[in-house]
Design a protein around this motif. Structure first.
Motif, PDB file in Angstrom:
ATOM      1  N   PHE A 253       0.829  -1.204   0.000  1.00 52.99           N
ATOM      2  CA  PHE A 253       0.000   0.000   0.000  1.00 52.99           C
ATOM      3  C   PHE A 253       0.865   1.256   0.000  1.00 52.99           C
ATOM      4  O   PHE A 253       2.045   1.228   0.353  1.00 52.99           O
ATOM      5  CB  PHE A 253      -0.910   0.017   1.235  1.00 52.99           C
ATOM      6  N   GLY A 254       0.212   2.375  -0.337  1.00 49.89           N
ATOM      7  CA  GLY A 254       0.887   3.671  -0.315  1.00 49.89           C
ATOM      8  C   GLY A 254       1.943   3.730  -1.387  1.00 49.89           C
ATOM      9  O   GLY A 254       1.759   3.256  -2.503  1.00 49.89           O
ATOM     10  N   GLY A 255       3.047   4.298  -1.041  1.00 44.99           N
ATOM     11  CA  GLY A 255       4.153   4.331  -1.983  1.00 44.99           C
ATOM     12  C   GLY A 255       4.819   5.677  -2.059  1.00 44.99           C
ATOM     13  O   GLY A 255       4.173   6.726  -1.923  1.00 44.99           O
ATOM     14  N   VAL A 256       6.115   5.636  -2.260  1.00 44.59           N
ATOM     15  CA  VAL A 256       6.905   6.841  -2.479  1.00 44.59           C
ATOM     16  C   VAL A 256       7.886   6.534  -3.602  1.00 44.59           C
ATOM     17  O   VAL A 256       8.427   5.433  -3.675  1.00 44.59           O
ATOM     18  CB  VAL A 256       7.647   7.265  -1.192  1.00 44.59           C
ATOM     19  N   VAL A 257       8.078   7.492  -4.497  1.00 49.55           N
ATOM     20  CA  VAL A 257       8.956   7.295  -5.646  1.00 49.55           C
ATOM     21  C   VAL A 257      10.332   7.858  -5.325  1.00 49.55           C
ATOM     22  O   VAL A 257      10.475   9.031  -4.961  1.00 49.55           O
ATOM     23  CB  VAL A 257       8.382   7.969  -6.908  1.00 49.55           C
ATOM     24  N   LEU A 258      11.342   7.008  -5.446  1.00 55.43           N
ATOM     25  CA  LEU A 258      12.729   7.429  -5.238  1.00 55.43           C
ATOM     26  C   LEU A 258      13.381   7.662  -6.591  1.00 55.43           C
ATOM     27  O   LEU A 258      13.183   6.887  -7.527  1.00 55.43           O
ATOM     28  CB  LEU A 258      13.515   6.352  -4.486  1.00 55.43           C
ATOM     29  N   LYS A 269       7.580  -1.057  11.984  1.00 53.72           N
ATOM     30  CA  LYS A 269       6.646  -0.142  12.655  1.00 53.72           C
ATOM     31  C   LYS A 269       5.614   0.379  11.669  1.00 53.72           C
ATOM     32  O   LYS A 269       4.429   0.484  11.991  1.00 53.72           O
ATOM     33  CB  LYS A 269       7.412   1.028  13.278  1.00 53.72           C
ATOM     34  N   GLU A 270       6.064   0.728  10.456  1.00 54.45           N
ATOM     35  CA  GLU A 270       5.123   1.181   9.435  1.00 54.45           C
ATOM     36  C   GLU A 270       4.155   0.061   9.066  1.00 54.45           C
ATOM     37  O   GLU A 270       2.959   0.282   8.877  1.00 54.45           O
ATOM     38  CB  GLU A 270       5.871   1.652   8.184  1.00 54.45           C
ATOM     39  N   GLN A 271       4.674  -1.136   8.972  1.00 56.93           N
ATOM     40  CA  GLN A 271       3.816  -2.279   8.659  1.00 56.93           C
ATOM     41  C   GLN A 271       2.809  -2.514   9.776  1.00 56.93           C
ATOM     42  O   GLN A 271       1.632  -2.814   9.518  1.00 56.93           O
ATOM     43  CB  GLN A 271       4.674  -3.521   8.449  1.00 56.93           C
ATOM     44  N   ALA A 272       3.243  -2.373  11.042  1.00 55.44           N
ATOM     45  CA  ALA A 272       2.356  -2.590  12.182  1.00 55.44           C
ATOM     46  C   ALA A 272       1.217  -1.571  12.203  1.00 55.44           C
ATOM     47  O   ALA A 272       0.071  -1.907  12.526  1.00 55.44           O
ATOM     48  CB  ALA A 272       3.151  -2.518  13.483  1.00 55.44           C
ATOM     49  N   LYS A 273       1.502  -0.301  11.857  1.00 53.40           N
ATOM     50  CA  LYS A 273       0.451   0.731  11.798  1.00 53.40           C
ATOM     51  C   LYS A 273      -0.606   0.356  10.778  1.00 53.40           C
ATOM     52  O   LYS A 273      -1.810   0.489  11.015  1.00 53.40           O
ATOM     53  CB  LYS A 273       1.067   2.083  11.440  1.00 53.40           C
ATOM     54  N   SER A 276      -2.633  -2.863  11.872  1.00 53.53           N
ATOM     55  CA  SER A 276      -3.514  -2.616  13.013  1.00 53.53           C
ATOM     56  C   SER A 276      -4.898  -2.180  12.537  1.00 53.53           C
ATOM     57  O   SER A 276      -5.925  -2.677  13.011  1.00 53.53           O
ATOM     58  CB  SER A 276      -2.900  -1.558  13.928  1.00 53.53           C
ATOM     59  N   LYS A 277      -4.939  -1.276  11.587  1.00 53.05           N
ATOM     60  CA  LYS A 277      -6.219  -0.785  11.050  1.00 53.05           C
ATOM     61  C   LYS A 277      -6.920  -1.856  10.222  1.00 53.05           C
ATOM     62  O   LYS A 277      -8.149  -2.018  10.297  1.00 53.05           O
ATOM     63  CB  LYS A 277      -5.983   0.464  10.204  1.00 53.05           C
ATOM     64  N   LEU A 278      -6.144  -2.589   9.429  1.00 55.61           N
ATOM     65  CA  LEU A 278      -6.750  -3.608   8.582  1.00 55.61           C
ATOM     66  C   LEU A 278      -7.321  -4.754   9.417  1.00 55.61           C
ATOM     67  O   LEU A 278      -8.334  -5.356   9.050  1.00 55.61           O
ATOM     68  CB  LEU A 278      -5.723  -4.147   7.587  1.00 55.61           C
ATOM     69  N   GLU A 301      -5.235   1.757   1.574  1.00 59.83           N
ATOM     70  CA  GLU A 301      -4.662   2.902   0.852  1.00 59.83           C
ATOM     71  C   GLU A 301      -4.877   4.194   1.627  1.00 59.83           C
ATOM     72  O   GLU A 301      -4.000   5.067   1.654  1.00 59.83           O
ATOM     73  CB  GLU A 301      -5.295   3.004  -0.536  1.00 59.83           C
ATOM     74  N   LYS A 302      -6.039   4.319   2.271  1.00 67.16           N
ATOM     75  CA  LYS A 302      -6.310   5.530   3.064  1.00 67.16           C
ATOM     76  C   LYS A 302      -5.372   5.617   4.264  1.00 67.16           C
ATOM     77  O   LYS A 302      -4.818   6.676   4.571  1.00 67.16           O
ATOM     78  CB  LYS A 302      -7.767   5.516   3.529  1.00 67.16           C
ATOM     79  N   VAL A 303      -5.166   4.466   4.930  1.00 73.45           N
ATOM     80  CA  VAL A 303      -4.259   4.440   6.089  1.00 73.45           C
ATOM     81  C   VAL A 303      -2.831   4.729   5.645  1.00 73.45           C
ATOM     82  O   VAL A 303      -2.106   5.511   6.268  1.00 73.45           O
ATOM     83  CB  VAL A 303      -4.336   3.075   6.806  1.00 73.45           C
ATOM     84  N   ALA A 304      -2.416   4.100   4.532  1.00 70.23           N
ATOM     85  CA  ALA A 304      -1.039   4.257   4.050  1.00 70.23           C
ATOM     86  C   ALA A 304      -0.738   5.697   3.654  1.00 70.23           C
ATOM     87  O   ALA A 304       0.406   6.155   3.780  1.00 70.23           O
ATOM     88  CB  ALA A 304      -0.793   3.325   2.872  1.00 70.23           C
ATOM     89  N   SER A 305      -1.747   6.412   3.181  1.00 67.04           N
ATOM     90  CA  SER A 305      -1.528   7.810   2.778  1.00 67.04           C
ATOM     91  C   SER A 305      -1.169   8.690   3.965  1.00 67.04           C
ATOM     92  O   SER A 305      -0.592   9.772   3.800  1.00 67.04           O
ATOM     93  CB  SER A 305      -2.776   8.352   2.079  1.00 67.04           C
ATOM     94  N   ASN A 306      -1.505   8.229   5.171  1.00 65.18           N
ATOM     95  CA  ASN A 306      -1.188   9.001   6.382  1.00 65.18           C
ATOM     96  C   ASN A 306       0.092   8.526   7.071  1.00 65.18           C
ATOM     97  O   ASN A 306       0.480   9.072   8.096  1.00 65.18           O
ATOM     98  CB  ASN A 306      -2.358   8.910   7.370  1.00 65.18           C
TER      99      ASN A 306
END
Length: 728
Positions: A253-258, A269-273, A276-278, A301-306
């Motif tokens: 989910f989410g994503g950032v372009v390098l 930790k990011e995976q745990a956040k 947790s919601k899912l 996707e909504k959670v990942a955007s935050n």
């Protein structure tokens, strides 16, 4: 006229009802005639309908099957060569990935098999590459991707597949360690590198992905673009519960372009956040279907955007580490040849650069595209030994010295030693964990085309084949798999006569055997990830001892018991009856391969770079060897010998290092120990060391598959012949 009128009315159900309501007396004779005609008519129509239906059913395929369906049926019946080949493409046993270079100790693992990785090997579905310390390998995928697997890394290629309908979906998963990649324009293909917490998707680029001991995933880009997303364990679990044909769902989910010069670190930790919601969403769902997956993805996707993913500038060190290891220019698109680079005598501390990619281990064999021009440079300190453009049109050897020598690949030069005798037999020894030579007081066992025995001045091939073997007394135990992927245990004598062959059946389908088996009297002990199997070779009876997944060899301890280690470091003693007791708990709780040996009173367990010494009371002493062992410890007199990472260590029974022998070449097979000597077969020749002092007594520039002492002579078995040298 009345009769004709009545016949017409009889053909209508409603009118026929009217006929039946007429006065019997008035129309008796006319009605009787009408009913007879109507009955004959109905009977004839019924027969016609039945015949028609029968014909339709009989010739249904020919009448109603569409031209396209008809072609399919004809194709299935024809079973032409073209159709057979198409099926093979859709379900390949091999994937389009070839090993282009191997440096040091690199293994390939697939179910039961663990082999040394070789240049030119084509990967199979399910292969896992494992590199040791100071070891690397390079793999080319689909002639568009070059992957350099770093040291101490485990990488799975089980998700690489071929497709004839769309682009090739190439997914490499890092279980631990790191890799670097150079990628050409993929066109319709895709390439992703997964870890447990993240996925990096690329087009044309150069980048690296690594996983550290804390499970942090680091991605560094030196060229092009890479999109990095957070993976979800919850989504992975949901996808596994869907039907097989609908499992092609993104679990990230989410994503950032390098872009070039960017890096990012994603932790659990990011995976745990995200998970947790899912998990909260899933608690409200009663069933799992595609609709549920889509709803979970929407929330994800909504959670990942935050979730804030911070990309940072890469260090010059990280960028240089990528650029010095991989290059798009080294991707071969045509026919290739093998080139071996080695150092001449007296030449050392050399760095070789091929199209600016660095190689610092020798000898090395690498794949090159035939007749393609490469820029080759070799340096020793500030001195330049090679600086030239080269093309190769056949398998070649390049000797690096003051002035290079280029010639067709031949056997290494052999120095003729005074008193040498040449026997007219040889063997290409197949080595690797589970296939190492076994030295007994009377025989030398090793694997070539099958298990072979050296006995005096002759070699006897037993024509026995298996994935791993072990020797006890005059018997050989082999482990292999049948066509159904069931585990098979074979026991043979030294004449090759099969004493027993036992298929362990459905429960062992796909099971993994990590270590060697043991034979005690009539029982074979087989270590598997499902537990310890005990097979009676007289009756065929078998039982499973549930002491956890066994990730080690099984070693004799005493005359009726064995010792083994499970995946969490518990050490067990098991006897032939199946009774067991826990001997001790090791300090490590993540055993993935334990090499076990024992003498009458102690057990020696090698895991990674540590050796654990246990007494019969369960007391444990841990020794840091500083090397990663490549074979089992050899217990000889009052000493223990361990080899690996270009070193041979001689220790006393308490684990104190007495001598450290540094090798100039890599080990070919584990050393032979006997007659007060250590004999090492290495890539630069055969070395004989005094076991007490560690001093080198003799060195022979002969490359042998296996070397040992028999009587008063040193035997060096090569591919074509055997050298016999009298020891002085």
């Amino acid at each position: 006229m009345k009769v004709d009128k009545l016949v017409k009315e009889a053909l209508s159900f409603s009118k026929m009802e009217g006929v039946r309501s007429l006065s019997f007396d008035k129309y008796y004779y006319g009605s009787k005639e009408v009913y007879m005609k109507v009955s004959r008519t109905i009977l004839i129509i019924s027969l016609i309908v039945l015949v028609a239906l029968g014909g339709i059913l009989l010739f249904y395929d020919e009448i109603f099957v569409s031209p396209k369906q008809t072609n399919t049926i004809i194709s299935e019946k024809a079973e032409s060569k073209e159709q057979v080949e198409e099926i093979e493409v859709k379900q390949p046993s091999q994937i389009d990935a070839v090993v282009t270079m191997v440096l040091g100790d690199v293994k390939v693992q697939n179910i039961l098999n663990i082999y040394d990785l070789e240049v030119g090997y084509t990967l199979k579905e399910g292969d896992t590459i494992i590199t040791s310390s100071d070891s690397e390998c390079e793999i080319q995928i689909n002639k568009k991707i070059l992957v350099r697997v770093s040291e101490n890394t485990k990488v799975s290629f089980h998700q690489i597949a071929l497709s004839v309908d769309k682009g090739k979906n190439n997914i490499v998963e890092i279980i631990s360690g790191s890799l670097k990649s150079a990628v050409k324009d993929l066109g319709k293909d895709s390439f992703k590198v997964k870890t447990s917490t993240a996925v990096a998707a690329v087009r044309g680029t150069k980048f690296s992905v690594s996983v550290d001991e804390k499970n942090n995933t680091k991605v560094v880009v030196s060229e092009g673009k890479v999109e990095v997303k957070v993976r979800s364990k919850v989504m992975q679990d949901l996808i596994q519960q869907l039907p097989q044909e609908t499992q092609d769902v993104d679990d990230s989910f989410g994503g950032v372009v390098l872009v070039e010069g960017n890096s990012i670190v994603i932790s659990d930790k990011e995976q745990a956040k995200l998970d947790s919601k899912l998990s909260e969403v899933m608690k409200q769902k009663e069933s799992i279907d595609e609709k549920t997956i889509m709803e979970v993805r929407k929330v994800g996707e909504k959670v990942a955007s935050n979730i804030k993913l911070n990309k940072k500038p890469s260090s010059l060190f990280d960028l240089d580490a990528i650029n010095s290891k991989v290059s798009k220019n080294l991707i071969s698109t045509g026919e290739f040849v093998k080139v071996r680079f080695e150092l001449a005598k007296g030449v050392k501390d050399v760095k070789l650069f091929i199209n600016d990619v660095e190689i610092d281990k020798f000898p090395v064999v690498r794949i090159f595209e035939k007749n393609k021009e490469y820029y080759v440079k070799a340096k020793s300190g500030k001195k330049v030994l090679i600086d030239d453009k080269m093309k190769f049109n056949e398998d070649t050897k390049v000797v690096i010295k003051e002035t290079i020598e280029l010639k067709q690949e031949t056997k290494a030069e052999e120095s003729i030693v005074k008193g040498e005798k040449v026997l007219n037999f040889g063997a290409k020894v197949v080595s690797g964990y589970g296939r190492w030579p076994v030295y007994t007081q009377k025989y030398i066992f090793y694997t070539s085309s099958g298990v072979s025995i050296f006995d005096g001045d002759r070699i006897k091939n037993l024509n026995l084949r298996g994935n791993s073997y072990s020797v006890y007394g005059n018997n050989v135990v082999l482990l292999t798999k049948d066509q159904n992927d069931y585990l098979v245990v074979k026991v043979a004598d030294i004449n090759g006569r099969i004493l027993g062959e036992f298929n362990l059946g459905e429960p062992t389908k796909g099971t993994l055997v990590i270590g060697r088996a043991v034979l005690i009297d009539k029982n074979v002990f087989v270590p598997t990830i499902d537990g310890l199997y005990i097979v009676d070779i007289k009756t065929g009876d078998r039982k499973v001892i549930n002491i956890g997944s066994i990730y080690s060899d099984v070693a004799l301890i005493g005359s009726e018991s064995v010792v083994c280690v499970n995946e969490i470091g518990e050490v067990y003693i098991v006897n032939s009856s199946g009774s067991y007791s826990k001997l001790s708990q090791l300090s490590t709780t993540t055993v993935r391969r334990g090499i076990v040996a024992s003498d009458s009173g102690r057990v020696y367990i090698l895991i990674g770079s540590s050796m654990y010494i246990l007494d019969r009371s369960g007391n444990v002493k841990s020794v840091n060897l500083g090397i990663r062992a490549e074979s089992e410890p050899i217990v000889y007199r009052d000493k223990v010998i361990v080899a690996g990472d270009k070193k041979v260590l001689v220790l006393n029974r308490d684990g104190i290092i007495l001598n450290s022998i540094i090798l100039s070449g890599n080990l070919v097979v584990p050393p032979y120990v006997g007659n007060g000597y250590i004999v090492v077969s290495a890539t630069d020749g055969v070395h004989v060391y005094d076991i007490d002092t560690g001093n080198e007594k003799n060195r022979y520039d002969i490359i042998g598959s296996i070397s040992f002492i028999y009587g008063k002579n040193l035997y060096i078995i090569g591919e074509n012949d055997t050298k016999v040298i009298e020891l002085k």
